[in-house]
Design a protein around this motif. Structure first.
Motif, PDB file in Angstrom:
ATOM      1  N   ASP A 165       0.870  -1.178   0.000  1.00 25.02           N
ATOM      2  CA  ASP A 165       0.000   0.000   0.000  1.00 25.02           C
ATOM      3  C   ASP A 165       0.902   1.221   0.000  1.00 25.02           C
ATOM      4  O   ASP A 165       1.573   1.499   1.011  1.00 25.02           O
ATOM      5  CB  ASP A 165      -0.906  -0.010   1.223  1.00 25.02           C
ATOM      6  CG  ASP A 165      -1.942   1.107   1.207  1.00 25.02           C
ATOM      7  OD1 ASP A 165      -1.764   2.080   0.457  1.00 25.02           O
ATOM      8  OD2 ASP A 165      -2.923   1.012   1.965  1.00 25.02           O
ATOM      9  N   ILE A 166       0.943   1.957  -1.108  1.00 21.06           N
ATOM     10  CA  ILE A 166       1.900   3.054  -1.206  1.00 21.06           C
ATOM     11  C   ILE A 166       1.584   4.193  -0.238  1.00 21.06           C
ATOM     12  O   ILE A 166       2.401   5.091  -0.051  1.00 21.06           O
ATOM     13  CB  ILE A 166       2.011   3.602  -2.641  1.00 21.06           C
ATOM     14  CG1 ILE A 166       0.695   4.248  -3.092  1.00 21.06           C
ATOM     15  CG2 ILE A 166       2.455   2.507  -3.602  1.00 21.06           C
ATOM     16  CD1 ILE A 166       0.854   5.133  -4.312  1.00 21.06           C
ATOM     17  N   ARG A 167       0.417   4.164   0.380  1.00 23.55           N
ATOM     18  CA  ARG A 167       0.078   5.170   1.382  1.00 23.55           C
ATOM     19  C   ARG A 167       0.826   4.947   2.680  1.00 23.55           C
ATOM     20  O   ARG A 167       0.831   5.811   3.562  1.00 23.55           O
ATOM     21  CB  ARG A 167      -1.428   5.168   1.641  1.00 23.55           C
ATOM     22  CG  ARG A 167      -2.272   5.533   0.437  1.00 23.55           C
ATOM     23  CD  ARG A 167      -3.749   5.355   0.688  1.00 23.55           C
ATOM     24  NE  ARG A 167      -4.086   3.956   0.952  1.00 23.55           N
ATOM     25  CZ  ARG A 167      -5.305   3.500   1.177  1.00 23.55           C
ATOM     26  NH1 ARG A 167      -6.330   4.338   1.198  1.00 23.55           N
ATOM     27  NH2 ARG A 167      -5.522   2.211   1.389  1.00 23.55           N
ATOM     28  N   ASN A 168       1.477   3.796   2.801  1.00 21.55           N
ATOM     29  CA  ASN A 168       2.208   3.416   4.008  1.00 21.55           C
ATOM     30  C   ASN A 168       3.704   3.511   3.731  1.00 21.55           C
ATOM     31  O   ASN A 168       4.245   2.760   2.923  1.00 21.55           O
ATOM     32  CB  ASN A 168       1.820   1.999   4.409  1.00 21.55           C
ATOM     33  CG  ASN A 168       2.439   1.556   5.713  1.00 21.55           C
ATOM     34  OD1 ASN A 168       3.653   1.595   5.874  1.00 21.55           O
ATOM     35  ND2 ASN A 168       1.609   1.127   6.649  1.00 21.55           N
ATOM     36  N   GLN A 169       4.383   4.444   4.390  1.00 18.06           N
ATOM     37  CA  GLN A 169       5.799   4.669   4.124  1.00 18.06           C
ATOM     38  C   GLN A 169       6.641   3.415   4.367  1.00 18.06           C
ATOM     39  O   GLN A 169       7.517   3.080   3.566  1.00 18.06           O
ATOM     40  CB  GLN A 169       6.326   5.814   4.985  1.00 18.06           C
ATOM     41  CG  GLN A 169       7.794   6.141   4.720  1.00 18.06           C
ATOM     42  CD  GLN A 169       8.334   7.242   5.619  1.00 18.06           C
ATOM     43  OE1 GLN A 169       7.594   7.798   6.437  1.00 18.06           O
ATOM     44  NE2 GLN A 169       9.596   7.561   5.474  1.00 18.06           N
ATOM     45  N   LYS A 170       6.380   2.713   5.451  1.00 15.02           N
ATOM     46  CA  LYS A 170       7.174   1.515   5.755  1.00 15.02           C
ATOM     47  C   LYS A 170       6.959   0.436   4.702  1.00 15.02           C
ATOM     48  O   LYS A 170       7.896  -0.278   4.334  1.00 15.02           O
ATOM     49  CB  LYS A 170       6.818   0.993   7.144  1.00 15.02           C
ATOM     50  CG  LYS A 170       7.303   1.894   8.277  1.00 15.02           C
ATOM     51  CD  LYS A 170       7.025   1.284   9.639  1.00 15.02           C
ATOM     52  CE  LYS A 170       7.562   2.182  10.757  1.00 15.02           C
ATOM     53  NZ  LYS A 170       7.280   1.603  12.109  1.00 15.02           N
ATOM     54  N   ALA A 171       5.737   0.321   4.206  1.00 11.78           N
ATOM     55  CA  ALA A 171       5.457  -0.669   3.166  1.00 11.78           C
ATOM     56  C   ALA A 171       6.227  -0.338   1.895  1.00 11.78           C
ATOM     57  O   ALA A 171       6.752  -1.234   1.215  1.00 11.78           O
ATOM     58  CB  ALA A 171       3.960  -0.718   2.885  1.00 11.78           C
ATOM     59  N   VAL A 172       6.309   0.940   1.549  1.00 13.50           N
ATOM     60  CA  VAL A 172       7.054   1.368   0.363  1.00 13.50           C
ATOM     61  C   VAL A 172       8.543   1.091   0.542  1.00 13.50           C
ATOM     62  O   VAL A 172       9.207   0.569  -0.360  1.00 13.50           O
ATOM     63  CB  VAL A 172       6.813   2.863   0.074  1.00 13.50           C
ATOM     64  CG1 VAL A 172       7.780   3.372  -1.001  1.00 13.50           C
ATOM     65  CG2 VAL A 172       5.371   3.091  -0.365  1.00 13.50           C
ATOM     66  N   GLU A 173       9.077   1.427   1.696  1.00 13.16           N
ATOM     67  CA  GLU A 173      10.504   1.198   1.946  1.00 13.16           C
ATOM     68  C   GLU A 173      10.837  -0.282   1.885  1.00 13.16           C
ATOM     69  O   GLU A 173      11.878  -0.681   1.353  1.00 13.16           O
ATOM     70  CB  GLU A 173      10.885   1.791   3.305  1.00 13.16           C
ATOM     71  CG  GLU A 173      10.841   3.320   3.323  1.00 13.16           C
ATOM     72  CD  GLU A 173      11.077   3.897   4.714  1.00 13.16           C
ATOM     73  OE1 GLU A 173      11.081   3.112   5.686  1.00 13.16           O
ATOM     74  OE2 GLU A 173      11.251   5.126   4.816  1.00 13.16           O
ATOM     75  N   GLN A 174       9.938  -1.105   2.405  1.00 12.49           N
ATOM     76  CA  GLN A 174      10.156  -2.550   2.356  1.00 12.49           C
ATOM     77  C   GLN A 174      10.090  -3.063   0.918  1.00 12.49           C
ATOM     78  O   GLN A 174      10.902  -3.910   0.514  1.00 12.49           O
ATOM     79  CB  GLN A 174       9.114  -3.267   3.214  1.00 12.49           C
ATOM     80  CG  GLN A 174       9.319  -4.774   3.292  1.00 12.49           C
ATOM     81  CD  GLN A 174       8.354  -5.439   4.265  1.00 12.49           C
ATOM     82  OE1 GLN A 174       7.757  -4.781   5.115  1.00 12.49           O
ATOM     83  NE2 GLN A 174       8.189  -6.742   4.132  1.00 12.49           N
ATOM     84  N   ALA A 175       9.140  -2.560   0.147  1.00  8.22           N
ATOM     85  CA  ALA A 175       9.021  -2.960  -1.254  1.00  8.22           C
ATOM     86  C   ALA A 175      10.273  -2.571  -2.031  1.00  8.22           C
ATOM     87  O   ALA A 175      10.760  -3.338  -2.876  1.00  8.22           O
ATOM     88  CB  ALA A 175       7.787  -2.314  -1.877  1.00  8.22           C
TER      89      ALA A 175
END
Length: 234
Positions: free
Chosen positions: A53-63
């Protein structure tokens, strides 16, 4: 840029412009990763999907970390395509919808862009393409919130390209008019689908921009259907 074997990330790939961009990049030999909530129906050895979910910074960093670790190379191309729009008069629109648009269209774009820039700088090459809208150039009635997000994308893009151009990184903002995607499914008075541009049309513009000479930089590109109301009756 020669796209063969270059690592490209596209957000919002389940359908529409994102899906068309992925297919176009794969045809040119790029290694493509999609970031988003819903995987597209693509089977290609050079494509992978990471649910985020690109709205979640941690999710983006993990991706991003997963992408670089798996492919062993920094991201060369980022296409910030994920976005959404909701209609409504400003004083009537739900606050939750306002935040949802900003969290996706602005904050999500910021998180993704922020993640890839250091790697692009390290290889002295990169291209970030932000999909805005003509609503980022002109106000649209009952679309104040959406317009606000797309004006923000425009400002961010124009400021960022001046920050990173000396590192060999290009930033291009594309402003499409009506495109035949599910974006307009719940919109009042939308242009007839047969008169809209197609996602593949936007993908062709993306390829044109990416494959331009190294010292040739497209900053802003506005594209519209030639006949949004169809051919005139004789």
């Amino acid at each position: 840029m020669d796209l063969k074997n270059k690592v490209a990330v596209v957000t919002g790939v389940s359908s529409g412009i994102g899906l068309a961009a992925v297919k176009a990049l794969l045809e040119k030999g790029a290694i493509v990763t999609g970031w988003g909530r819903t995987a597209p129906d693509i089977e290609n050895e050079n494509f992978s999907f990471i649910q985020a979910d690109i709205r979640n910074q941690k999710a983006v960093e993990q991706a991003h970390q997963e992408t670089v670790h798996k492919l062993g190379s920094p991201v060369s191309v980022l296409i910030n395509n994920a976005g959404l729009g909701r209609q409504g008069l400003l004083e009537e629109q739900a606050v939750e919808e306002w935040h949802q648009m900003f969290d996706t269209n602005v904050h999500g774009l910021y998180y993704c862009t922020r993640a890839v820039i250091p790697g692009m700088k390290s290889q002295d090459e990169g291209h970030i393409i932000n999909i805005s809208s003509i609503a980022g150039l002109n106000g649209v009635e009952k679309m104040a919130g959406y317009c606000a997000t797309k004006f923000a994308v425009r400002g961010m893009s124009q400021a960022l390209f001046k920050e990173v151009r000396e590192f060999g990184i290009k930033v291009t903002c594309i402003y499409p008019g009506s495109v035949n995607t599910n974006f307009f499914d719940h919109f009042e008075n939308a242009t007839s689908p047969e008169n809209m541009m197609q996602p593949e049309d936007i993908a062709s513009t993306i390829l044109h921009v990416l494959q331009s000479p190294p010292n040739y930089h497209h900053v802003d590109i506005e594209v519209r259907p030639l006949r949004p109301k169809g051919k005139r009756s004789k």
